[in-house]
Design a protein around this motif. Structure first.
Motif, mmCIF file in Angstrom:
data_model
loop_
_atom_site.group_PDB
_atom_site.id
_atom_site.type_symbol
_atom_site.label_atom_id
_atom_site.label_comp_id
_atom_site.label_asym_id
_atom_site.label_seq_id
_atom_site.Cartn_x
_atom_site.Cartn_y
_atom_site.Cartn_z
ATOM 1 N N HIS A 1 0.830 -1.214 0.000
ATOM 2 C CA HIS A 1 0.000 0.000 0.000
ATOM 3 C C HIS A 1 0.864 1.265 0.000
ATOM 4 O O HIS A 1 0.547 2.239 -0.704
ATOM 5 C CB HIS A 1 -0.934 -0.018 1.215
ATOM 6 C CG HIS A 1 -2.137 -0.880 1.036
ATOM 7 N ND1 HIS A 1 -3.192 -0.544 0.219
ATOM 8 C CD2 HIS A 1 -2.442 -2.112 1.554
ATOM 9 C CE1 HIS A 1 -4.114 -1.503 0.251
ATOM 10 N NE2 HIS A 1 -3.687 -2.470 1.051
ATOM 11 N N SER A 2 1.936 1.269 0.777
ATOM 12 C CA SER A 2 2.821 2.444 0.781
ATOM 13 C C SER A 2 3.524 2.605 -0.561
ATOM 14 O O SER A 2 3.749 3.724 -1.029
ATOM 15 C CB SER A 2 3.857 2.313 1.905
ATOM 16 O OG SER A 2 4.639 1.146 1.712
ATOM 17 N N HIS B 1 2.186 1.774 -3.472
ATOM 18 C CA HIS B 1 1.161 2.378 -4.340
ATOM 19 C C HIS B 1 1.035 3.881 -4.076
ATOM 20 O O HIS B 1 0.946 4.686 -5.015
ATOM 21 C CB HIS B 1 -0.166 1.665 -4.106
ATOM 22 C CG HIS B 1 -1.336 2.328 -4.784
ATOM 23 N ND1 HIS B 1 -1.421 2.470 -6.153
ATOM 24 C CD2 HIS B 1 -2.449 2.913 -4.273
ATOM 25 C CE1 HIS B 1 -2.546 3.102 -6.459
ATOM 26 N NE2 HIS B 1 -3.179 3.377 -5.340
ATOM 27 N N ASP B 2 1.041 4.267 -2.795
ATOM 28 C CA ASP B 2 0.934 5.696 -2.458
ATOM 29 C C ASP B 2 2.139 6.475 -2.982
ATOM 30 O O ASP B 2 1.985 7.583 -3.524
ATOM 31 C CB ASP B 2 0.823 5.862 -0.944
ATOM 32 C CG ASP B 2 -0.464 5.251 -0.402
ATOM 33 O OD1 ASP B 2 -1.419 5.094 -1.183
ATOM 34 O OD2 ASP B 2 -0.494 4.909 0.798
ATOM 35 N N LYS C 1 1.935 6.753 -6.757
ATOM 36 C CA LYS C 1 0.849 7.669 -7.085
ATOM 37 C C LYS C 1 1.288 9.119 -6.880
ATOM 38 O O LYS C 1 1.008 9.998 -7.721
ATOM 39 C CB LYS C 1 -0.352 7.338 -6.206
ATOM 40 C CG LYS C 1 -1.599 8.126 -6.523
ATOM 41 C CD LYS C 1 -2.743 7.682 -5.639
ATOM 42 C CE LYS C 1 -4.014 8.478 -5.918
ATOM 43 N NZ LYS C 1 -5.126 8.078 -5.017
ATOM 44 N N GLU C 2 2.027 9.375 -5.803
ATOM 45 C CA GLU C 2 2.531 10.728 -5.551
ATOM 46 C C GLU C 2 3.541 11.137 -6.617
ATOM 47 O O GLU C 2 3.525 12.277 -7.110
ATOM 48 C CB GLU C 2 3.175 10.770 -4.158
ATOM 49 C CG GLU C 2 3.417 12.172 -3.614
ATOM 50 C CD GLU C 2 2.136 12.868 -3.206
ATOM 51 O OE1 GLU C 2 2.142 14.102 -3.094
ATOM 52 O OE2 GLU C 2 1.108 12.181 -3.045
ATOM 53 N N THR D 1 1.016 2.905 -11.536
ATOM 54 C CA THR D 1 0.166 3.225 -10.383
ATOM 55 C C THR D 1 -1.006 2.256 -10.285
ATOM 56 O O THR D 1 -1.329 1.725 -9.210
ATOM 57 C CB THR D 1 -0.344 4.668 -10.507
ATOM 58 O OG1 THR D 1 0.763 5.558 -10.661
ATOM 59 C CG2 THR D 1 -1.128 5.063 -9.277
#
Length: 785
Positions: free
Chosen positions: A433-434, A436-437, A440-441, A478
């Motif tokens: 999850h981190s 992906h974040d 995405k950023e 992403t």
């Protein structure tokens, strides 16, 4: 032991750095010695030049002094000559005429004196010219001396700087050496302690082995003699406690592995595109490699990025092997999945690849920020991207450590308990999850940067296209990371649950139990198949009758359902036909409406143009307008009964209006026609896509060929320039040698000339002295007469 190995590795690394610094120290020593020798030779040359300059000044002083003496002597001789001429005139006036011999002697003296005066003037001119040339040479030598002194100062400054660096390096190395010696002593002490502990452990191991061998012998003798079967002492190693084969768990594991394989394939494709488009962007921005060479750092960065497939492709291949190893007839737990170790190794190599290219990525962004047309907003976005790249790399490192921990049970038995494995899976889900974040950023910041770059005046079409492709790869990256994170979170319960566990024990399944489980499964299947071969299963009569009634009813219901399905399919085909017909009618009506609107606009324009004319023209225009409307209506009525024409990318299709009672043959033909038309459309689109790809690849090949020719031309020009530069260097060296030789020849000629001038001046002085003495003797003789 791990600390000892780490310290030994650090110590070896420090020893290597110390050897490198020692080698650099030797080079610096050699440079300092060379510079000192050069400065000493320059000082020696300066001393020699000063000595030659002082000698020339002394010679100049002596020559000027002798010249003054000669000038005084010539003046005295001229005065004596004038006095003797005056006395001669007085003697003539008195009537006492001198003798002819005296006059001849006087005329000879006059001629000699005139020659000496002319020679003295010539010598004065030569002396002046020599003096001027000496002054010029002295000025040139002084200028050269100043240049040499300046060079000597610069060399001395460089030598001082190297000396200070050398001393600092020596001090640092000495401190490092002392620290390393202390560490080495501590490590030696720890090594001694470890040796002692290992010896103690080996002794304990020997004792345990002897004790165990004794117990095994005793147990085996007891079992062979007294106990036929005894499996109640150790419940964990009991063969009857082997768990049964869980086929549902295996199917779930294979399904989960297949989904993960598709997600990994998407991730690999996105990573390949991201690295490839990043390499293209490095070749385009901030410097275009087709116009001017890029920096060496970006060249190295591009070289590393070009090797990304060697690190990314093995991820997909290793996970595919892992998926293929999970079948319905295997036992899938962490202890038996051996292929997970290869995937973990390939993931570690890709993480090391990311760590290797991270400094080049950061430096490339710094070069973009240092570009002359980079704005403050772009600089801020570059800083954000640098932090995003660092975050993504750190998340990959974290994922690498978790995956290595999950691959550890398949290599080493009893590596982790079940609670630790559950915690690792939970942390791995959080890490995905981190990731992906973070991606995405980074994608968001890249989009903002691309929008800012589009506003710059120097952005080319090539850069815009590459940036769009890069943003597309980031978007797919992403989405793939988000899918992986969601998939892992949804299946976290399955990952953390123990699918196989022996009855009455909390210990995880080991490979030996898995082998015994598979062996038991094979034995059971072989037993059941043997029973089936020996005695086929029988069915009771009542049950067979019930089954027959159920079978007949199900057959009838199946036939009814088949008829309903056929009717539904025919109805669907007819409805599709009608839908296609009405779509074509709508398209044709739209075309007619556009034509009529165009015709009405043309007629209104004609009517507006003829309004200013005669009323007959107005009535004619009105009649023509009504006639055109009537023609349009008749055309619409006529075409309503005719066939409908439809044009598309595939070709032209003529259809007739569908009637209420359409036969089966016509509907079948219509369905076949629509199917083949759709198929032709799909093939046409595929052909167009392949043609566009071929054109794109052809243009890329042409561009690469042009780049190759440009690079060859630039290489040839650079080689010609290097040859010309070498020729210029040799010519300048020859000119320098000839100039030096000419200066040395001139100095030697000047010294010879000065010597000859000294000799001539001494001869002239002697001649003048002899003439003076001879003049005094003649004067005395004349007086005596």
């Amino acid at each position: 032991m791990a600390n000892v190995t780490d310290l030994q590795a650090k110590y070896s690394k420090l020893a290597q750095e110390y050897s490198k610094l020692r080698a650099q120290n030797q080079v610096l020593k050699k440079g300092v010695v060379d510079e000192q020798a050069n400065s000493a030779s320059l000082k020696e040359q300066l001393k020699q030049r000063d000595q030659s300059l002082r000698k020339q000044e002394q010679e100049m002083d002596s020559l000027s002094f002798r010249n003054q003496q000669l000038a005084k002597r010539v003046e005295l001789l001229q005065e004596e000559l004038a006095a003797s001429e005056a006395r001669g005139k007085k003697g003539k006036n008195k009537g006492d005429s001198p003798s002819q011999h005296g006059l001849q002697t006087q005329s000879v003296f006059d001629e000699d004196l005139q020659k000496k005066i002319e020679e003295n003037e010539r010598l004065h001119i030569q002396f002046y010219e020599a003096d001027e040339q000496h002054r010029r040479q002295e000025a040139e030598l002084r200028a050269r001396l100043d240049d040499l002194e300046e060079d000597a100062k610069q060399h001395q400054a460089v030598v001082d700087e190297f000396t200070t660096k050398y001393m600092e390096t020596i001090e640092r190395l000495q401190s490092d050496k002392a620290r390393l010696e202390v560490k080495a002593q501590a490590l030696e002490r720890e090594a001694k302690e470890c040796r002692m502990r290992t010896e103690e452990c080996q002794q304990q191991l020997r004792r345990c082995q002897s004790e165990l061998s004794r117990q095994v012998k005793q147990s085996s003798s007891v079992i062979q003699e007294k106990v036929p079967f005894n499996d109640t002492k150790f419940a964990d190693y009991n063969s009857l406690n082997v768990p049964s084969h869980n086929r549902r768990h295996q199917l779930k594991a294979r399904d989960v592995a297949g989904q993960a394989l598709s997600f990994i394939q998407d991730l690999v494709a996105a990573l390949l595109n991201f690295h490839s488009y990043t390499e293209q962007r490095v070749h385009i921005y901030p410097l275009d490699s087709s116009i001017e060479p890029i920096s060496p750092l970006n060249q190295k960065f591009s070289q590393y990025l070009h090797e990304n497939a060697a690190y990314v492709r093995p991820l997909e291949d290793s996970f595919l092997q892992l998926y293929q190893s999970i079948t319905e007839d295997t036992v899938t737990v962490l202890e038996t999945v051996v292929k997970l170790k290869s995937f973990a190794d390939h993931f570690s190599s890709y993480t090391s690849f990311l760590l290797k290219i991270l400094p080049y990525q950061l430096r490339s962004l710094e070069e973009e920020s240092e570009a002359p047309l980079c704005t403050a907003a772009l600089t801020v976005k570059n800083q954000e991207l640098k932090s995003d790249m660092k975050r993504v790399t750190s998340v990959f490192q974290k994922l690498q450590s978790y995956i290595n921990l999950l691959a550890l049970p398949s290599v080493r038995q009893d590596a982790m308990p079940q609670s630790s494995i559950s915690a690792v899976f939970t942390q791995l889900s959080a890490g995905l999850h981190s990731l992906h974040d973070a991606i995405k950023e980074m994608s968001k910041h890249y989009n903002q940067k691309a929008s800012i770059e589009q506003e710059l005046p120097t952005v080319t079409q090539k850069l815009s296209t590459t940036t769009e492709c890069l943003l597309g790869s980031l978007g797919s990256l992403t989405s793939s990371t988000g899918k992986i994170a969601t998939f892992f979170s949804n299946n976290l319960d399955f990952f953390t649950s123990s699918g196989y566990c022996p009855r009455g024990s909390t210990v995880a399944l080991n490979p030996l139990q898995a082998e015994s489980m598979l062996a038991n499964k094979k034995k059971a299947s072989a037993y059941i198949s043997a029973i089936k071969r020996v005695r086929p299963p029988s069915v009771p009569y009542r049950e067979a009758l019930a089954n027959r009634r159920i079978l007949t009813s199900s057959t009838e219901s199946r036939e009814g359902l088949t008829q309903q399905v056929q009717q539904s399919q025919e109805k669907i085909a007819r409805l599709e036909q009608e839908k296609e017909h009405w779509l074509l009618e709508a398209q044709l009506g739209k075309v007619r409406l556009e034509k009529e609107n165009q015709r009405i606009a043309d007629l209104e324009a004609q009517l507006a143009a003829t309004l200013a004319g005669s009323p007959h023209l107005q009535t004619a225009a009105a009649s023509s307008l009504t006639q055109s409307h009537e023609e349009a209506e008749t055309e619409q009525k006529a075409t309503g009964k005719e066939t409908t024409l439809c044009t598309s990318l595939v070709g032209m299709l003529c259809t007739t209006p569908s009637m209420e009672h359409v036969g089966d043959e016509e509907s079948r033909e219509q369905l076949i026609k629509t199917h083949y038309m759709a198929r032709v459309g799909e093939l046409t689109t595929q052909l167009q896509i392949s043609d566009s790809k071929a054109v794109h690849f052809h243009s890329e090949c042409r561009a690469l060929a042009k780049r190759l020719t440009i690079a060859e031309k630039s290489r040839e020009t650079l080689s010609d320039e290097v040859k010309q530069a070498n020729k210029n260097i040799t010519r300048l060296q020859d000119e320098l040698a000839t100039t030096k030789r000419s200066y040395e020849d001139q100095l030697s000629m000047m010294s010879d000339h000065l010597c000859s001038m000294n000799e001539t001046l001494s001869k002239q002085r002697e001649e003048i002295d002899t003439l003076k003495l001879g003049g005094k003797g003649n004067a005395k003789k004349n007086k005596g007469r």
